[in-house]
Design a protein around this motif. Structure first.
Motif, short mmCIF file in Angstrom:
data_model
loop_
_atom_site.label_atom_id
_atom_site.label_comp_id
_atom_site.label_asym_id
_atom_site.label_seq_id
_atom_site.Cartn_x
_atom_site.Cartn_y
_atom_site.Cartn_z
N PHE A 157 0.81 -1.22 0.00
CA PHE A 157 0.00 0.00 0.00
C PHE A 157 0.84 1.27 0.00
O PHE A 157 0.31 2.37 -0.15
CB PHE A 157 -0.98 0.02 1.17
CG PHE A 157 -0.33 -0.02 2.53
CD1 PHE A 157 0.14 1.13 3.14
CD2 PHE A 157 -0.19 -1.24 3.19
CE1 PHE A 157 0.74 1.08 4.39
CE2 PHE A 157 0.40 -1.30 4.44
CZ PHE A 157 0.87 -0.13 5.04
N ARG A 158 2.15 1.16 0.15
CA ARG A 158 3.03 2.32 0.09
C ARG A 158 3.57 2.46 -1.33
O ARG A 158 4.26 1.58 -1.82
CB ARG A 158 4.20 2.18 1.06
CG ARG A 158 3.81 2.29 2.50
CD ARG A 158 5.07 2.38 3.38
NE ARG A 158 4.75 1.97 4.71
CZ ARG A 158 5.34 0.97 5.36
NH1 ARG A 158 6.32 0.29 4.80
NH2 ARG A 158 4.98 0.66 6.59
N GLN A 159 3.26 3.57 -1.96
CA GLN A 159 3.65 3.80 -3.35
C GLN A 159 5.16 3.71 -3.55
O GLN A 159 5.63 3.13 -4.53
CB GLN A 159 3.14 5.17 -3.79
CG GLN A 159 2.70 5.23 -5.20
CD GLN A 159 2.02 6.56 -5.49
OE1 GLN A 159 2.16 7.55 -4.77
NE2 GLN A 159 1.29 6.59 -6.58
N ARG A 160 5.92 4.27 -2.63
CA ARG A 160 7.39 4.27 -2.75
C ARG A 160 7.92 2.83 -2.67
O ARG A 160 8.79 2.43 -3.43
CB ARG A 160 8.02 5.13 -1.66
CG ARG A 160 9.48 5.37 -1.86
CD ARG A 160 10.12 6.29 -0.82
NE ARG A 160 9.26 7.21 -0.11
CZ ARG A 160 8.86 8.41 -0.55
NH1 ARG A 160 9.24 8.82 -1.73
NH2 ARG A 160 8.09 9.19 0.19
N ASP A 161 7.37 2.03 -1.76
CA ASP A 161 7.79 0.62 -1.65
C ASP A 161 7.45 -0.14 -2.93
O ASP A 161 8.25 -0.93 -3.43
CB ASP A 161 7.12 -0.05 -0.45
CG ASP A 161 7.64 0.44 0.88
OD1 ASP A 161 8.62 1.21 0.91
OD2 ASP A 161 7.05 0.05 1.91
N GLU A 162 6.26 0.10 -3.45
CA GLU A 162 5.84 -0.57 -4.69
C GLU A 162 6.79 -0.23 -5.83
O GLU A 162 7.19 -1.12 -6.59
CB GLU A 162 4.41 -0.17 -5.05
CG GLU A 162 3.93 -0.65 -6.40
CD GLU A 162 3.81 -2.15 -6.55
OE1 GLU A 162 3.96 -2.64 -7.69
OE2 GLU A 162 3.55 -2.85 -5.56
N ALA A 163 7.19 1.04 -5.93
CA ALA A 163 8.08 1.45 -7.01
C ALA A 163 9.45 0.77 -6.90
O ALA A 163 10.01 0.31 -7.90
CB ALA A 163 8.24 2.97 -7.01
N ILE A 164 9.97 0.71 -5.69
CA ILE A 164 11.29 0.07 -5.49
C ILE A 164 11.21 -1.42 -5.79
O ILE A 164 12.07 -1.96 -6.49
CB ILE A 164 11.81 0.33 -4.06
CG1 ILE A 164 12.22 1.81 -3.91
CG2 ILE A 164 12.99 -0.59 -3.72
CD1 ILE A 164 12.56 2.22 -2.49
N VAL A 165 10.19 -2.09 -5.29
CA VAL A 165 10.06 -3.53 -5.51
C VAL A 165 9.81 -3.82 -6.99
O VAL A 165 10.36 -4.78 -7.55
CB VAL A 165 8.97 -4.14 -4.60
CG1 VAL A 165 8.71 -5.59 -4.96
CG2 VAL A 165 9.38 -4.02 -3.13
N LYS A 166 9.01 -3.00 -7.65
CA LYS A 166 8.75 -3.19 -9.09
C LYS A 166 10.06 -3.10 -9.88
O LYS A 166 10.32 -3.95 -10.74
CB LYS A 166 7.76 -2.15 -9.59
CG LYS A 166 7.49 -2.26 -11.08
CD LYS A 166 6.56 -1.17 -11.56
CE LYS A 166 6.35 -1.31 -13.06
NZ LYS A 166 5.67 -0.14 -13.61
N ASP A 167 10.86 -2.07 -9.61
CA ASP A 167 12.14 -1.96 -10.31
C ASP A 167 13.09 -3.09 -9.94
O ASP A 167 13.81 -3.61 -10.80
CB ASP A 167 12.80 -0.61 -10.01
CG ASP A 167 12.15 0.54 -10.76
OD1 ASP A 167 11.36 0.28 -11.69
OD2 ASP A 167 12.45 1.70 -10.42
N ALA A 168 13.09 -3.47 -8.67
CA ALA A 168 13.98 -4.55 -8.23
C ALA A 168 13.65 -5.86 -8.93
O ALA A 168 14.54 -6.55 -9.42
CB ALA A 168 13.91 -4.71 -6.71
#
Length: 189
Positions: A157-168
């Motif tokens: 639910f945290r947008q910043r976490d989602e972005a990092i995990v998506k790129d990772a």
């Protein structure tokens, strides 16, 4: 075959835009491959150092960068570095950070925390300039994402976490696919 199943499940989850699940499956496949086929070592820290120094994995990473398999995703993932050890961040350092706070500002705030918070990757020089997007630094960043996710410090639910995990996972999945299912092209869409 079991490792390939994990990696194929990672691709399925990635296609379904379930990036957290895709990262978990891709990491399990990568870790299993590394434990069984590469290092023979069960301690993560030793295994990671061996993998970072492996010339074949370095060449594979560079090939994936050159042929476009990683391309922009690896570069974008690197713009989010360093990845801080989330469990060590103080409530005080998190104050003033909102979902709209720019990543560069977040890094500056976290970097000022005392005592310093462990982060990955780290530059070998001081002060820390832009860390190169090479195999050892990328693997260090992926491992920090893994630790933050596996130890409950990342949330969908945290947008910043989602972005990092998506790129990772956009970096981890092609790497893992190329070493576990090399004869089958990876098609993500």
């Amino acid at each position: 075959e079991l490792i390939r199943r994990w990696v194929k499940e990672a691709r399925r989850s990635y296609r379904a835009r379930q990036h957290f699940e895709a990262f978990i499956y891709a990491w399990i496949g990568f870790n299993a491959w590394a434990s069984c086929c590469c290092s023979g070592v069960e301690r993560d820290s030793w295994m990671l150092h061996m993998l970072m120094l492996d010339e074949g994995l370095t060449a594979n990473f560079e090939h994936l960068l050159a042929d476009g398999s990683l391309g922009d995703t690896a570069k974008h993932f690197a713009t989010q570095w360093p990845i801080f050890k989330a469990s060590a961040l103080s409530d005080e350092s998190r104050r003033g950070i909102s979902a709209t706070t720019d990543r560069a500002d977040v890094v500056q705030i976290y970097a000022q925390q005392r005592p310093p918070v462990d982060r990955a990757p780290r530059s070998l020089t001081r002060p820390e300039p832009q860390v190169p997007t090479d195999w050892p630094h990328t693997l260090a960043a992926l491992y920090r994402v893994r630790n933050n996710l596996f130890h409950g410090q990342k949330a969908t639910f945290r947008q910043r976490d989602e972005a990092i995990v998506k790129d990772a996972v956009g970096v981890l999945l092609p790497i893992t696919w190329s070493i576990t299912i090399p004869r089958e092209p990876l098609i993500l869409d």
